[in-house]
Scaffold this motif. Sequence first.
Motif, PDB file in Angstrom:
ATOM      1  N   SER A  19      61.105  81.812  23.985  1.00 20.27           N
ATOM      2  CA  SER A  19      62.252  82.538  24.545  1.00 20.27           C
ATOM      3  C   SER A  19      63.305  82.878  23.504  1.00 20.27           C
ATOM      4  N   ASP A  20      63.051  82.543  22.238  1.00 18.16           N
ATOM      5  CA  ASP A  20      63.945  82.920  21.133  1.00 18.16           C
ATOM      6  C   ASP A  20      65.380  82.447  21.364  1.00 18.16           C
ATOM      7  N   ASP A  21      65.528  81.177  21.751  1.00 22.68           N
ATOM      8  CA  ASP A  21      66.879  80.679  21.987  1.00 22.68           C
ATOM      9  C   ASP A  21      66.970  79.170  21.785  1.00 22.68           C
ATOM     10  N   VAL A  22      68.205  78.689  21.849  1.00 18.56           N
ATOM     11  CA  VAL A  22      68.500  77.259  21.775  1.00 18.56           C
ATOM     12  C   VAL A  22      69.237  76.878  23.048  1.00 18.56           C
ATOM     13  N   THR A  23      68.749  75.845  23.737  1.00 17.37           N
ATOM     14  CA  THR A  23      69.428  75.336  24.918  1.00 17.37           C
ATOM     15  C   THR A  23      70.332  74.177  24.515  1.00 17.37           C
ATOM     16  N   VAL A  24      71.582  74.229  24.937  1.00 20.94           N
ATOM     17  CA  VAL A  24      72.550  73.170  24.670  1.00 20.94           C
ATOM     18  C   VAL A  24      72.830  72.459  25.989  1.00 20.94           C
ATOM     19  N   PHE A  25      72.646  71.124  26.017  1.00 19.38           N
ATOM     20  CA  PHE A  25      72.961  70.403  27.251  1.00 19.38           C
ATOM     21  C   PHE A  25      73.870  69.221  26.979  1.00 19.38           C
ATOM     22  N   ASP A  26      74.598  68.836  28.022  1.00 15.79           N
ATOM     23  CA  ASP A  26      75.571  67.758  27.959  1.00 15.79           C
ATOM     24  C   ASP A  26      74.850  66.412  28.018  1.00 15.79           C
ATOM     25  N   ASP A  27      75.127  65.534  27.060  1.00 16.34           N
ATOM     26  CA  ASP A  27      74.439  64.247  27.008  1.00 16.34           C
ATOM     27  C   ASP A  27      74.769  63.337  28.196  1.00 16.34           C
ATOM     28  N   SER A  28      75.968  63.414  28.706  1.00 17.62           N
ATOM     29  CA  SER A  28      76.372  62.495  29.777  1.00 17.62           C
ATOM     30  C   SER A  28      75.855  62.925  31.140  1.00 17.62           C
ATOM     31  N   THR A  29      75.719  64.227  31.348  1.00 21.20           N
ATOM     32  CA  THR A  29      75.275  64.725  32.661  1.00 21.20           C
ATOM     33  C   THR A  29      73.888  65.340  32.627  1.00 21.20           C
ATOM     34  N   ASN A  30      73.375  65.642  31.440  1.00 23.39           N
ATOM     35  CA  ASN A  30      72.106  66.353  31.264  1.00 23.39           C
ATOM     36  C   ASN A  30      72.141  67.757  31.874  1.00 23.39           C
ATOM     37  N   GLU A  31      73.328  68.282  32.067  1.00 23.24           N
ATOM     38  CA  GLU A  31      73.483  69.646  32.569  1.00 23.24           C
ATOM     39  C   GLU A  31      73.485  70.637  31.405  1.00 23.24           C
ATOM     40  N   VAL A  32      72.818  71.774  31.613  1.00 21.22           N
ATOM     41  CA  VAL A  32      72.790  72.813  30.585  1.00 21.22           C
ATOM     42  C   VAL A  32      74.175  73.433  30.452  1.00 21.22           C
ATOM     43  N   ILE A  33      74.678  73.472  29.220  1.00 21.23           N
ATOM     44  CA  ILE A  33      75.977  74.080  28.932  1.00 21.23           C
ATOM     45  C   ILE A  33      75.815  75.571  28.680  1.00 21.23           C
ATOM     46  N   ARG A  34      74.844  75.894  27.845  1.00 23.07           N
ATOM     47  CA  ARG A  34      74.599  77.310  27.524  1.00 23.07           C
ATOM     48  C   ARG A  34      73.250  77.450  26.821  1.00 23.07           C
ATOM     49  N   ARG A  35      72.786  78.700  26.762  1.00 24.99           N
ATOM     50  CA  ARG A  35      71.631  79.033  25.949  1.00 24.99           C
ATOM     51  C   ARG A  35      72.070  80.078  24.941  1.00 24.99           C
ATOM     52  N   ILE A  36      71.744  79.839  23.680  1.00 29.70           N
ATOM     53  CA  ILE A  36      72.221  80.675  22.589  1.00 29.70           C
ATOM     54  C   ILE A  36      71.046  81.476  22.027  1.00 29.70           C
ATOM     55  N   PRO A  37      71.087  82.811  22.099  1.00 25.79           N
ATOM     56  CA  PRO A  37      70.028  83.614  21.484  1.00 25.79           C
ATOM     57  C   PRO A  37      70.037  83.428  19.959  1.00 25.79           C
ATOM     58  N   VAL A  38      68.844  83.303  19.375  1.00 24.59           N
ATOM     59  CA  VAL A  38      68.721  83.183  17.915  1.00 24.59           C
ATOM     60  C   VAL A  38      67.686  84.198  17.446  1.00 24.59           C
ATOM     61  N   GLY A  39      67.013  83.930  16.349  1.00 26.21           N
ATOM     62  CA  GLY A  39      66.016  84.862  15.835  1.00 26.21           C
ATOM     63  C   GLY A  39      64.687  84.748  16.560  1.00 26.21           C
ATOM     64  N   HIS A  40      63.662  85.372  15.969  1.00 29.01           N
ATOM     65  CA  HIS A  40      62.354  85.476  16.614  1.00 29.01           C
ATOM     66  C   HIS A  40      61.483  84.266  16.286  1.00 29.01           C
ATOM     67  N   ARG A  41      60.997  83.621  17.350  1.00 28.10           N
ATOM     68  CA  ARG A  41      60.131  82.441  17.289  1.00 28.10           C
ATOM     69  C   ARG A  41      60.766  81.310  16.467  1.00 28.10           C
ATOM     70  N   PRO A  42      61.889  80.791  16.938  1.00 29.15           N
ATOM     71  CA  PRO A  42      62.486  79.624  16.275  1.00 29.15           C
ATOM     72  C   PRO A  42      61.580  78.407  16.427  1.00 29.15           C
ATOM     73  N   ASN A  43      61.519  77.583  15.400  1.00 28.35           N
ATOM     74  CA  ASN A  43      60.583  76.459  15.449  1.00 28.35           C
ATOM     75  C   ASN A  43      61.194  75.115  15.077  1.00 28.35           C
ATOM     76  N   ARG A  44      62.426  75.103  14.572  1.00 27.11           N
ATOM     77  CA  ARG A  44      63.010  73.850  14.093  1.00 27.11           C
ATOM     78  C   ARG A  44      64.526  74.006  14.065  1.00 27.11           C
ATOM     79  N   ASN A  45      65.232  72.881  14.130  1.00 30.74           N
ATOM     80  CA  ASN A  45      66.658  72.909  13.840  1.00 30.74           C
ATOM     81  C   ASN A  45      67.038  71.683  13.022  1.00 30.74           C
ATOM     82  N   ALA A  46      68.137  71.805  12.292  1.00 30.55           N
ATOM     83  CA  ALA A  46      68.603  70.726  11.422  1.00 30.55           C
ATOM     84  C   ALA A  46      70.114  70.795  11.332  1.00 30.55           C
TER      85      ALA A  46
END
Length: 352
Positions: free
Chosen positions: A163-190
């Motif tokens: 889906s070419d994105d990063v999902t950000v969720f809240d650690d305390s509630t496990n609720e999704v905060i947002r999804r951030i579009p990035v480049g094509h076929r992301p495979n890792r983050n650091a």
Amino acid sequence: MDVGTGPHLHIGYVKESGHVWVSDTGGDTITVLDHADGRVVDRWHLGGGAAHFSFDAGCTVGVVALRSADEAVIVRPQTREVVRRVSLPAGSAPTGTMPAFDRGIVYTLNEGNGTVTAVEVSSARITASIPVGGLPKWGQPWGASYKPITQPVGKTYVVSTESDDVTVFDDSTNEVIRRIPVGHRPNRNAIFREHGNIYISNEADDTVTVIRIADDQVLATVPVNHRPFRMLPIQAINGRDEMWVLGAGEATTGAGTVAAVSGTEHIVTRTIDVIDEPANWVVNPQKRLFIVGSSCRQLMVYDFVSDAPVGLTELGHDPAPGAISGLIHTSAGSLFILNNDSTVTVLRDQNE
């Protein structure tokens, strides 16, 4: 050393017991090797499709994702005891684990249904199923649960390749905060902790996306090398303000490079030629970086202190190109390389 049925997606280290684990993802075992000489200690029949595993800081408890069995197995790594088995929804195909042991949680990244499952370790209870993008490949929590050199900020980032994105969720509630579009076929983050930014490698468009963690704003999309797939912030290693990006190379020539991205300017300030078709890398305690090539059958050693290559070794097998983790260095001074067949290469680190 011969291991079990492939493919093999992960090689990991139980330092406290002196053992190296290999995920025999095509079968139902984890092959356990001695961390000094690589001899087979055990072929542990754990269940179908062991893909990835995570341990707490002292290796007293761990969680193994069984991809074909749709299970998360809570284990005692040092004694190889099964504590509890946690059934995931059919078709989950959990392929990765993301530790949050400081909160008593381990997350499974479920490639089969595009979710992340929160498993409470003490009770073996599922506390949340978090919808993310298609084919979740990798995740990074910010804080003590992953690398204890900073304070948590209470959210986690999951990369989804389809889906070419990063999902950000809240650690305390496990609720999704947002999804951030990035480049094509992301495979890792650091995470570049000194700057408070998270980097995403986008393999199909040869870019890295830089996101500011404080407000999740995209700061830059940086053209890097071809097929970026591994990243390493090196400021804590040698003081250089750089995020190193390893590229798998051109499909025809195979030439591999490291693109050094400035942590402040968000541009590539230099490119370092490495071996053809890089497959993986690892840093040893002496600040030397080992890079293996997937079909060139070579191991390159790069010294961070002198900022120069210092060695090249020929290998007898093709290192595994698609492993989640395919290379580890042990406290016994041995280097383990996961190969693209049913073997592991064990080398003695002559730099110790």
